[in-house]
Design an enzyme around this catalytic site. Structure first.
Site, PDB file in Angstrom:
ATOM      1  N   LYS A   1     -10.684  -4.845  -4.713  1.00 20.86           N
ATOM      2  CA  LYS A   1     -11.712  -3.837  -4.998  1.00 20.86           C
ATOM      3  C   LYS A   1     -11.094  -2.504  -5.406  1.00 20.86           C
ATOM      4  O   LYS A   1     -11.756  -1.651  -5.957  1.00 20.86           O
ATOM      5  CB  LYS A   1     -12.717  -3.677  -3.856  1.00 20.86           C
ATOM      6  CG  LYS A   1     -12.176  -3.688  -2.432  1.00 20.86           C
ATOM      7  CD  LYS A   1     -13.305  -3.472  -1.431  1.00 20.86           C
ATOM      8  CE  LYS A   1     -13.348  -4.396  -0.247  1.00 20.86           C
ATOM      9  NZ  LYS A   1     -12.221  -4.401   0.672  1.00 20.86           N
TER      10      LYS A   1
ATOM     11  N   LYS B   1      -3.565 -10.343  -6.823  1.00 24.35           N
ATOM     12  CA  LYS B   1      -4.881 -10.744  -6.310  1.00 24.35           C
ATOM     13  C   LYS B   1      -5.993  -9.823  -6.810  1.00 24.35           C
ATOM     14  O   LYS B   1      -5.751  -8.642  -7.091  1.00 24.35           O
ATOM     15  CB  LYS B   1      -4.850 -10.822  -4.778  1.00 24.35           C
ATOM     16  CG  LYS B   1      -5.075  -9.526  -4.092  1.00 24.35           C
ATOM     17  CD  LYS B   1      -5.417  -9.629  -2.612  1.00 24.35           C
ATOM     18  CE  LYS B   1      -5.572  -8.199  -2.114  1.00 24.35           C
ATOM     19  NZ  LYS B   1      -5.922  -7.955  -0.785  1.00 24.35           N
TER      20      LYS B   1
ATOM     21  N   LYS C   1       0.830  -1.215   0.000  1.00 24.71           N
ATOM     22  CA  LYS C   1       0.000   0.000   0.000  1.00 24.71           C
ATOM     23  C   LYS C   1       0.854   1.250   0.000  1.00 24.71           C
ATOM     24  O   LYS C   1       0.478   2.255  -0.592  1.00 24.71           O
ATOM     25  CB  LYS C   1      -0.971  -0.001   1.184  1.00 24.71           C
ATOM     26  CG  LYS C   1      -2.153  -0.933   0.975  1.00 24.71           C
ATOM     27  CD  LYS C   1      -3.346  -0.546   1.838  1.00 24.71           C
ATOM     28  CE  LYS C   1      -4.509  -1.489   1.609  1.00 24.71           C
ATOM     29  NZ  LYS C   1      -5.583  -1.322   2.584  1.00 24.71           N
TER      30      LYS C   1
HETATM   31  P1  TYM Z   1     -10.651  -6.791   2.839  1.00 23.20           P
HETATM   32  O1  TYM Z   1     -11.743  -5.802   2.992  1.00 23.20           O
HETATM   33  O2  TYM Z   1      -9.510  -6.468   1.944  1.00 23.20           O
HETATM   34  O3  TYM Z   1     -11.227  -8.182   2.349  1.00 23.20           O
HETATM   35  C1  TYM Z   1     -12.298  -8.813   3.026  1.00 23.20           C
HETATM   36  C2  TYM Z   1     -12.090 -10.317   3.030  1.00 23.20           C
HETATM   37  O4  TYM Z   1     -11.987 -10.814   1.697  1.00 23.20           O
HETATM   38  C3  TYM Z   1     -10.773 -11.547   1.546  1.00 23.20           C
HETATM   39  N1  TYM Z   1     -10.254 -11.318   0.189  1.00 23.20           N
HETATM   40  C4  TYM Z   1      -9.970 -12.287  -0.694  1.00 23.20           C
HETATM   41  N2  TYM Z   1     -10.072 -13.625  -0.622  1.00 23.20           N
HETATM   42  C5  TYM Z   1      -9.701 -14.337  -1.717  1.00 23.20           C
HETATM   43  N3  TYM Z   1      -9.274 -13.772  -2.878  1.00 23.20           N
HETATM   44  C6  TYM Z   1      -9.168 -12.424  -2.993  1.00 23.20           C
HETATM   45  N4  TYM Z   1      -8.753 -11.868  -4.133  1.00 23.20           N
HETATM   46  C7  TYM Z   1      -9.522 -11.612  -1.874  1.00 23.20           C
HETATM   47  N5  TYM Z   1      -9.564 -10.277  -1.648  1.00 23.20           N
HETATM   48  C8  TYM Z   1      -9.997 -10.121  -0.379  1.00 23.20           C
HETATM   49  C9  TYM Z   1      -9.843 -10.976   2.602  1.00 23.20           C
HETATM   50  O5  TYM Z   1      -8.823 -11.898   2.927  1.00 23.20           O
HETATM   51  C10 TYM Z   1     -10.793 -10.732   3.740  1.00 23.20           C
HETATM   52  O6  TYM Z   1     -11.029 -11.932   4.452  1.00 23.20           O
HETATM   53  N6  TYM Z   1      -7.899  -6.255   6.967  1.00 23.20           N
HETATM   54  C11 TYM Z   1      -9.119  -6.846   6.440  1.00 23.20           C
HETATM   55  C12 TYM Z   1     -10.378  -6.394   7.142  1.00 23.20           C
HETATM   56  C13 TYM Z   1     -10.344  -6.600   8.615  1.00 23.20           C
HETATM   57  C14 TYM Z   1     -10.442  -7.831   9.300  1.00 23.20           C
HETATM   58  C15 TYM Z   1     -10.422  -7.505  10.684  1.00 23.20           C
HETATM   59  C16 TYM Z   1     -10.551  -9.145   8.891  1.00 23.20           C
HETATM   60  C17 TYM Z   1     -10.281  -5.595   9.542  1.00 23.20           C
HETATM   61  N7  TYM Z   1     -10.323  -6.151  10.799  1.00 23.20           N
HETATM   62  C18 TYM Z   1     -10.500  -8.492  11.672  1.00 23.20           C
HETATM   63  C19 TYM Z   1     -10.624 -10.142   9.882  1.00 23.20           C
HETATM   64  C20 TYM Z   1     -10.594  -9.812  11.247  1.00 23.20           C
HETATM   65  C21 TYM Z   1      -9.232  -6.463   4.976  1.00 23.20           C
HETATM   66  O7  TYM Z   1      -8.681  -5.523   4.523  1.00 23.20           O
HETATM   67  O8  TYM Z   1     -10.104  -7.220   4.272  1.00 23.20           O
END
Ligand code: TYM
Length: 335
Positions: free
Chosen positions: A203, A200, A117
């Site tokens: 969004k 990957k 990032k």
């Molecule tokens: P975020 O918002 O980027 O993504 C949400 C969830 O989707 C999964 N994910 C994917 N899985 C497979 N292939 C992909 N291309 C892909 N892109 C995203 C992510 O692994 C995630 O499970 N830091 C986290 C949000 C968060 C969180 C937490 C998660 C904040 N606090 C506490 C678990 C527990 C995040 O940015 O997810």
């Protein structure tokens, strides 16, 4: 009435920083519904995390409610599970501060998401981006979560969360539950971008690089038709040499609930056109009913507001218990 926990606790969150993608669905959301029956669950919209990258305020507000609607449209029950926005429970930021004092600069500098990032947002390498994993640890540890279902990209963040919890417990006794990650062993834990299958699906990528969970059928067909493949022509799993084709096979298998081998056997001898058609129709079949329910829910602002209000109250009650214990242990004066 205060919330009572009876079963092991499951915690997960999604950042409302863009429209959710097929990667979010396959890596995270579709598993939530399967796990909901065995755990007491909390599903959070991580709006504070989203602020680590500049957001348009009105869009962030709108998307926070939209993610709640998507959770419910995917089958989560807001009566059973706690669905809430992170910023509505101030204990997240409070615990994050304490945990900041138990986390080392060195370990935060090693986080690949921070490195990625900061490279992508070189004009805004803020301290929040650096301490992002500490807030994430606070999210999880506040609720004494036992399991955290996420995609493979969050593995390192869960490891640091476990390290922080162990370090804290090593000093103060067993205060925090050390969570277990729940990450699919298969390639479904990491769905790749459609136009660059070596990175990957995200969004924040180019619009054509991801399928949004709310894309209509024609858009899905168009984006999949344009997905990058290769010139070899054979439908088989080979992440190294055929990342695009492998990604499409993974998507088909996840949508159909079968194995990658079954997808290859079904399409053996056919061309990439057939693979793409099969992928697009499989996605449409799964997403259409979710989208219909989603449309109904986002139109009902009063209902979503109630879900968020109720979720925040239930989450706060639980969060307060852990925070009080932590404050006492570290020596903050109790009134
Ligand atoms: P975020 O918002 O980027 O993504 C949400 C969830 O989707 C999964 N994910 C994917 N899985 C497979 N292939 C992909 N291309 C892909 N892109 C995203 C992510 O692994 C995630 O499970 N830091 C986290 C949000 C968060 C969180 C937490 C998660 C904040 N606090 C506490 C678990 C527990 C995040 O940015 O997810």
């Amino acid at each position: 009435m205060s919330e009572t926990i009876r079963r092991p606790v499951l915690y997960s969150a999604v950042q409302p920083s863009g429209t959710l993608t097929l990667g979010n669905y396959i890596g995270a959301l579709r598993n939530f519904k399967l796990l909901e029956k065995d755990y007491d669950c909390l599903f959070c919209m991580a709006d504070l995390h989203a602020l680590t990258v500049r957001q348009e305020p009105a869009a962030l507000r709108r998307r926070t409610a939209e993610v709640a609607a998507l959770y419910i449209a995917c089958g989560l029950d807001p009566e059973k599970s706690i669905i809430y926005a992170q910023s509505h429970v101030p204990q997240h930021a409070e615990l994050a501060w304490i945990l900041n004092c138990f986390t080392y600069m060195g370990e935060l500098s090693r986080m690949t998401q921070f490195k990625d990032k900061s490279a992508r947002h070189a004009d805004n390498i803020n301290a929040g981006l650096f301490t992002y994993p500490v807030l994430m640890a606070a999210d999880i540890l506040l609720y004494q979560a036992n399991v955290v279902p996420v995609g493979a990209d969050q593995k390192q963040h869960l490891e640091i969360c476990r390290d922080i919890a162990n370090r804290f417990n090593g000093i103060y006794g067993n205060v925090l539950t050390v969570p277990e990650p729940y990450i699919a062993k298969s390639a479904a834990a990491r769905i790749m971008s459609l136009n660059d299958p070596t990175s990957k699906m995200s969004k924040s990528g180019e619009p054509d690089s991801f399928i949004s969970m709310v894309d209509d059928a024609d858009t899905i067909r168009r984006k999949i038709r344009r997905a990058v493949t290769d010139s070899d022509g054979e439908i088989r799993v080979d992440p190294e040499n055929k990342p695009g084709v492998t990604n499409l096979i993974t998507i088909c298998a996840a949508m159909r609930g079968c194995t990658a081998d079954e997808v290859c056997a079904l399409l053996a001898g056919k061309g990439y056109g057939a693979l793409k058609d099969y992928a697009a129709e499989s996605i449409i079949e799964v997403l259409s009913p979710i989208q219909e329910e989603y449309k109904r829910l986002v139109a009902d602002k009063a209902y979503l507001n109630d879900v968020l209000k109720n979720g925040a109250e239930r989450a706060s009650g639980l969060a307060m218990r852990t925070l009080r214990k932590v404050y006492k242990k570290v020596g903050l004066y109790q009134l």
